[in-house]
Enzyme design. Structure first.
Site, short mmCIF file in Angstrom:
data_model
loop_
_atom_site.label_atom_id
_atom_site.label_comp_id
_atom_site.label_asym_id
_atom_site.label_seq_id
_atom_site.Cartn_x
_atom_site.Cartn_y
_atom_site.Cartn_z
N ASP A 163 -3.47 28.48 16.55
CA ASP A 163 -3.23 29.92 16.70
C ASP A 163 -2.40 30.45 15.52
O ASP A 163 -1.49 29.77 15.04
CB ASP A 163 -2.49 30.15 18.03
CG ASP A 163 -2.70 31.54 18.57
OD1 ASP A 163 -3.66 32.22 18.16
OD2 ASP A 163 -1.91 31.97 19.45
N GLY A 178 4.33 39.38 22.89
CA GLY A 178 5.68 39.36 23.46
C GLY A 178 5.78 40.31 24.64
O GLY A 178 4.98 40.24 25.57
P1 13P Z 1 1.53 37.07 24.52
O1 13P Z 1 2.61 36.11 24.16
O2 13P Z 1 1.97 38.48 24.42
O3 13P Z 1 0.87 36.74 25.81
O4 13P Z 1 0.41 36.92 23.39
C1 13P Z 1 -0.28 35.71 23.30
C2 13P Z 1 -1.14 35.67 22.11
O5 13P Z 1 -1.76 36.62 21.76
C3 13P Z 1 -1.22 34.38 21.41
O6 13P Z 1 -1.95 34.48 20.23
#
Ligand code: 13P
Length: 277
Positions: A80, A178
């Site tokens: 990611d 977040g």
């Molecule tokens: P959140 O932490 O806001 O759920 O986002 C997750 C995300 O998009 C990981 O790439």
């Protein structure tokens, strides 16, 4: 079962008018939690670029790959938010099925060049590449309360997808990484305008904190992958804090690990219920 090709998972979800749930994991406990919640349903496991960069990160990822292969679900593992070609090369080397080449903080042309360079590393090995256009507010590893930034321009998204050849595109429609400082509002009209112009599957980042109805609306509007991270970390840490005093009495480490996996599984199960409804 063997790991599932990332593109196949997205294609199948798209045919079914649904989306694939993608969950960030940091350790064996959180991975056990999401795999248990999946209960045979397909999923994407997101591995933070920072996990790969940690000392021993390669061993952690190797362990996660082995765990995922033993799961009863079709699973693809994705690196990611990689902003550096060295990390993308490391992710490819480790055997992940997809990488996210995140050049969204760069000017348009540099973002295109970055994704093309990532594809040059990944595509010959059959590794899929997700890109991002329209930078999302917020951080991935530290959950801060933020407001959404500008939305992804539909015409630019069409051009970007064509010029990069990305397999999946993350876009900004009012989503943040977040914590949503105000009430979240996804602009579904805008999403439909993007979806009408972009042929590849779209990815919704910042799933944490969105109501089930907002996630369902985004999927109906054209999102084929939905990422969740912060809410899993919050649940994991809250349960850890609750259980720690009891676990320290007798050094019951396994009981703590079980509670952490349970906490993550409970959050993931709710999201699976929405995405497979
Ligand atoms: P959140 O932490 O806001 O759920 O986002 C997750 C995300 O998009 C990981 O790439």
């Amino acid at each position: 079962m063997p790991l599932a090709p990332f593109k196949d998972l997205l294609a199948a979800a798209r045919r079914a008018g649904s989306a694939v749930a993608a969950f960030s994991v940091y350790d064996a406990e959180s991975l056990v939690g999401v795999l248990r919640a999946a209960a045979g349903r397909p999923l994407i496991v997101l591995i933070s670029s920072q996990v790969v960069a940690e000392p021993g990160g390669d061993l952690v990822v190797a362990g996660m790959l082995a765990m995922a292969e033993r799961a009863p679900s079709p699973v693809a593992l994705q690196l990611d938010h990689a902003r550096d070609l060295d990390v993308i090369a490391a992710g490819c080397e480790l055997g992940l099925g997809a990488v996210m080449a995140d050049g969204s903080g760069l000017p348009y042309d540099e973002n295109v060049a970055f994704v093309l360079a990532a594809r040059a590393l990944a595509a010959p090995r059959g590794i899929a590449v997700e890109a991002e256009l329209g930078h999302l507010a917020g951080e991935e590893e530290v959950a801060l309360a933020v407001d959404p930034g500008p939305l992804t321009d539909p015409a630019a998204a069409e051009r970007f997808a064509r010029e990069t050849g990305a397999d999946c595109l993350a876009v900004a429609i009012g989503n943040v990484h977040g914590i949503y400082r105000g009430a979240p509002h996804l602009d579904l009209e805008h999403l439909r305008a993007i979806a009408a112009r972009v042929a590849v599957p779209l990815s919704l980042h910042g799933g944490s904190g969105l109501a089930a109805s907002a996630v369902a609306g985004a999927v109906a509007g054209g999102m084929t992958k939905v990422n969740f991270n912060t809410e899993l970390r919050q649940a994991y840490l809250a349960r850890t804090a609750d259980e720690l005093p009891g676990a320290r009495d007798g050094a019951r480490l396994l009981a703590l690990h079980r509670a952490q996996a349970d906490a993550v599984a409970a959050v993931a199960a709710e999201r699976f219920a929405v995405l497979s409804a």
